[in-house]
Design a protein around this motif. Structure first.
Motif, short mmCIF file in Angstrom:
data_model
loop_
_atom_site.label_atom_id
_atom_site.label_comp_id
_atom_site.label_asym_id
_atom_site.label_seq_id
_atom_site.Cartn_x
_atom_site.Cartn_y
_atom_site.Cartn_z
N GLU A 124 0.83 -1.20 0.00
CA GLU A 124 0.00 0.00 0.00
C GLU A 124 0.87 1.25 0.00
O GLU A 124 0.57 2.23 -0.69
CB GLU A 124 -0.94 0.00 1.22
CG GLU A 124 -1.80 1.25 1.39
CD GLU A 124 -2.82 1.46 0.28
OE1 GLU A 124 -2.99 0.58 -0.58
OE2 GLU A 124 -3.45 2.55 0.27
N ARG A 127 1.86 1.96 -3.37
CA ARG A 127 0.76 2.58 -4.10
C ARG A 127 0.62 4.05 -3.72
O ARG A 127 0.49 4.92 -4.58
CB ARG A 127 -0.54 1.82 -3.78
CG ARG A 127 -1.80 2.47 -4.35
CD ARG A 127 -3.05 1.68 -3.94
NE ARG A 127 -4.28 2.32 -4.38
CZ ARG A 127 -5.01 3.15 -3.62
NH1 ARG A 127 -4.63 3.43 -2.40
NH2 ARG A 127 -6.11 3.69 -4.09
N VAL A 128 0.68 4.33 -2.42
CA VAL A 128 0.54 5.71 -1.95
C VAL A 128 1.58 6.61 -2.63
O VAL A 128 1.25 7.69 -3.12
CB VAL A 128 0.69 5.78 -0.41
CG1 VAL A 128 0.74 7.22 0.07
CG2 VAL A 128 -0.45 5.03 0.27
N ARG A 130 2.90 6.55 -5.42
CA ARG A 130 2.68 6.86 -6.83
C ARG A 130 2.16 8.27 -7.02
O ARG A 130 2.48 8.94 -8.00
CB ARG A 130 1.64 5.90 -7.44
CG ARG A 130 2.00 4.47 -7.43
CD ARG A 130 1.08 3.67 -8.32
NE ARG A 130 -0.34 3.92 -8.02
CZ ARG A 130 -1.33 3.17 -8.48
NH1 ARG A 130 -1.04 2.11 -9.25
NH2 ARG A 130 -2.57 3.43 -8.20
N CYS A 131 1.25 8.70 -6.13
CA CYS A 131 0.70 10.04 -6.34
C CYS A 131 0.59 10.81 -5.04
O CYS A 131 -0.38 11.54 -4.85
CB CYS A 131 -0.63 10.00 -7.08
SG CYS A 131 -1.68 8.62 -6.84
N GLU A 132 1.56 10.68 -4.19
CA GLU A 132 1.41 11.32 -2.90
C GLU A 132 2.76 11.53 -2.25
O GLU A 132 3.66 10.71 -2.38
CB GLU A 132 0.55 10.38 -2.01
CG GLU A 132 0.33 10.80 -0.60
CD GLU A 132 -0.59 11.99 -0.48
OE1 GLU A 132 -0.40 12.95 -1.24
OE2 GLU A 132 -1.48 11.98 0.39
N ALA A 273 -2.17 14.69 0.75
CA ALA A 273 -3.55 14.78 0.31
C ALA A 273 -4.43 13.73 0.99
O ALA A 273 -5.57 14.00 1.35
CB ALA A 273 -3.64 14.59 -1.21
N ALA A 274 -3.90 12.54 1.18
CA ALA A 274 -4.71 11.41 1.68
C ALA A 274 -4.99 11.51 3.17
O ALA A 274 -5.90 10.86 3.68
CB ALA A 274 -4.01 10.09 1.37
#
Lengths: 372, 372
Positions: A124, A127-128, A130-132, A273-274
């Motif tokens: 995860e 994955r995070v 990738r755009c964060e 952002a998340a």
């Protein structure tokens, strides 16, 4: 995919069981010292046979420890084979050799089960990324310590009794040092920080203190002040770079960490952002850990390798000022920063994390916990 | 990737902001009723212009509601465009049309932000499914309800006061029905179950009850018995198929759900090998939700589409026997199953979930909560 399974203990046996019915993953070899018979599998002690077998594309290292695990993994990568491991000590210790070698030999490497057992934490985190921008990682990463601390808190047990119970139930090893001294958590937070921030943290710059000196009187004092003690890891971006450390930490009742029971883990990241997110589960056990090894094998089949590139080595600097509870030793410096008395211990005024850990190194019988 | 953004409200604006610096995702059109000016973006009310523009490969639906959202999404798929949405109502309501159409037109569709906002729940569930039998899904999926219930529990507020506070802070809408009546959670657990089990649940077979009838006296009674009330969703495999429902649920103090604060979510799955795991975070908000939309766009770039195939429709059967707290209505049946009196309410002997919900439908002023 033809794999060679190195080690046939808790995790290795689990991987064998979970892949038995799969048509896409075939266990061709098992390397182990035990005398096991597995239909259709070559059980061998001759690792060179595997290195020479070009039909074996992937090596699963489930032996644990640094040697020969690292030697075997290194040889596999040099022979052009992909590697999956659950071995946090190895992945963390040899990170600076491992990642460049993986890149040079153009193979795939994953180690999701190394942090959090069956929790999909590292995948995860990949994955995070990738755009964060990941701001921080950390949390409760060791089920043994959480089990001991939870029982001390709920039942008022002393450390030795809680440790003995954990050992009797298989939650702690006969020699519990790697867990209770925080080394396991230290490996995990370094690995997590490396993935989250795309760096290689200088291990010696990440201070660690464990729970082996805690007493029932400490826990009683924490309770009286509304706190629950947990072994918490931290890795984060700071204004000047990165900060990372492992230490017992007093969590207030409104923190989710205070309510993590038994041998469970709660691992958290904060993204720009998340926001703040956590993953919760049992961080160990045969099938959860083997499950994440199989997940990694599935990712290899899709061509997915390591979670993040490494952009270079950095040292952590832990200037953050925290208050600490300390019991079991004193000197002029500690007296000079003492702000409160809590029963048999004291609470400091805010002190830099690195400074507190440096003091603790010279007072190995003391117990110390940061206050959130 | 050239995208058209449908809607420029909370989520749409967030997606625009988060993709502004990306070279791989270009917002070419924004469809909205407001008069906004965006450099390099065509702002239009003419959706046909977008359908006809072959350079637009992906439509991001961020309008909410069923219509025209579904009509626009359907037209986009029919025009051969990929779709990403955060719209749980639409994805759930039109699931049986949506998935076959996506397959027929050979496009990619994802909706990770539809459940849990910024939490990577559906994407993780898709990963879990690759090598795992999911036994159950569910948890706290609605931040508005959790905020209201948390404030009622911590501060002893009555429902109307807690709702008003939530509305003033933007955690509840002026018409809060979708949240407090459990409809939002209902959409989310159906969608989650569909992904987890590879089916399409008959929506009418999934009973839902909300929190709008709860009173301060109920919360006081729960506290006195050691329970905290949360709106909990459940989807699970049973011996005879699947079970799914949404209902207020009394959680004991040792359940993690009891400690979820404010507007946070805790979403849980149980896997045969991976065990019980939870994801925790704020389930809404502009940037968390937009973040998961951007994650889905990154997955589209990698060719990753929907999380799970659908193998057919099934009805949920909820024969599980649970004890329920009921207050605010009575009749001969309820008296016949009453086992305890709790202050102004009663606690039933174990009763089938479907039976209890059927009774509640005929007693709309009553408040009901299952007991874990």
């Amino acid at each position: 995919m033809n794999i060679a399974l190195l080690g046939f203990g808790v995790v290795g046996r689990g991987v064998y069981d979970l892949t038995l019915d799969r048509s896409d993953i075939n266990v061709k070899y098992v390397v182990c010292l035990e005398d096991v018979q597995l239909p259709g599998v070559t059980v061998t002690r001759n690792y060179n046979e595997i290195l020479a077998d070009e039909s074996v594309d992937t090596v699963v290292e489930a032996m644990g420890g640094l040697h020969p695990a690292w030697d075997f993994v290194k040889a596999a990568i040099e022979a052009g084979k992909n590697v999956v491991t659950s071995n946090k000590a190895m992945a963390c210790t040899f990170y600076d050799e491992l990642l460049p070698l993986v890149q040079e030999k153009n193979v795939l490497f994953r180690c999701t089960a190394a942090v959090g057992g069956g929790i999909g934490w590292l995948s995860e985190l990949g994955r995070v990324r990738r755009c964060e921008t990941v701001l921080s990682v950390g949390g409760i990463m060791n089920g043994t310590c959480n089990y001991i601390l939870d029982n001390m808190t709920r039942l008022g047990l002393d450390y030795d009794v809680a440790l003995k119970q954990a050992q009797n139930l298989g939650y702690a090893e006969a020699n519990p040092s790697t867990d209770v001294d925080g080394i396991d958590t230290w490996h995990k937070v370094i690995l997590s920080s490396n993935v989250a921030f795309g760096v290689s943290l200088d291990k010696q710059s990440v201070p660690v203190s464990g729970i082996s000196k805690i007493k029932a009187c400490d826990v009683a004092a924490f309770k009286a002040h509304g706190y629950t003690c947990k072994l918490i890891s931290t890795g984060k971006r700071t204004d000047s770079g990165f900060s990372a450390y492992v230490q017992p930490t007093l969590c207030p009742a409104d923190a989710l960490e205070a309510h993590i029971p038994m041998n469970f883990n709660l691992i958290t990241f904060e993204g720009a952002a998340a926001g703040r997110q956590s993953l919760y589960g049992q961080g160990a056990g045969r099938y959860p850990t083997a499950y994440n090894v199989v997940q990694d094998l599935c990712d290899l089949l899709l061509g997915n390798g390591f979670y993040a590139p490494c952009e270079g080595s950095v040292a952590a600097r832990n200037n953050e000022q925290l208050r600490f509870y300390v019991r079991g030793a004193s000197d002029a410096w500690l007296e000079s920063v003492t702000a409160e008395i809590w029963d048999e211990g004291i609470v400091t005024a805010p002190v830099a994390v690195d400074e507190m850990h440096a003091w603790l190194k010279n007072h190995p019988d003391a117990f110390m916990a940061a206050i959130r």
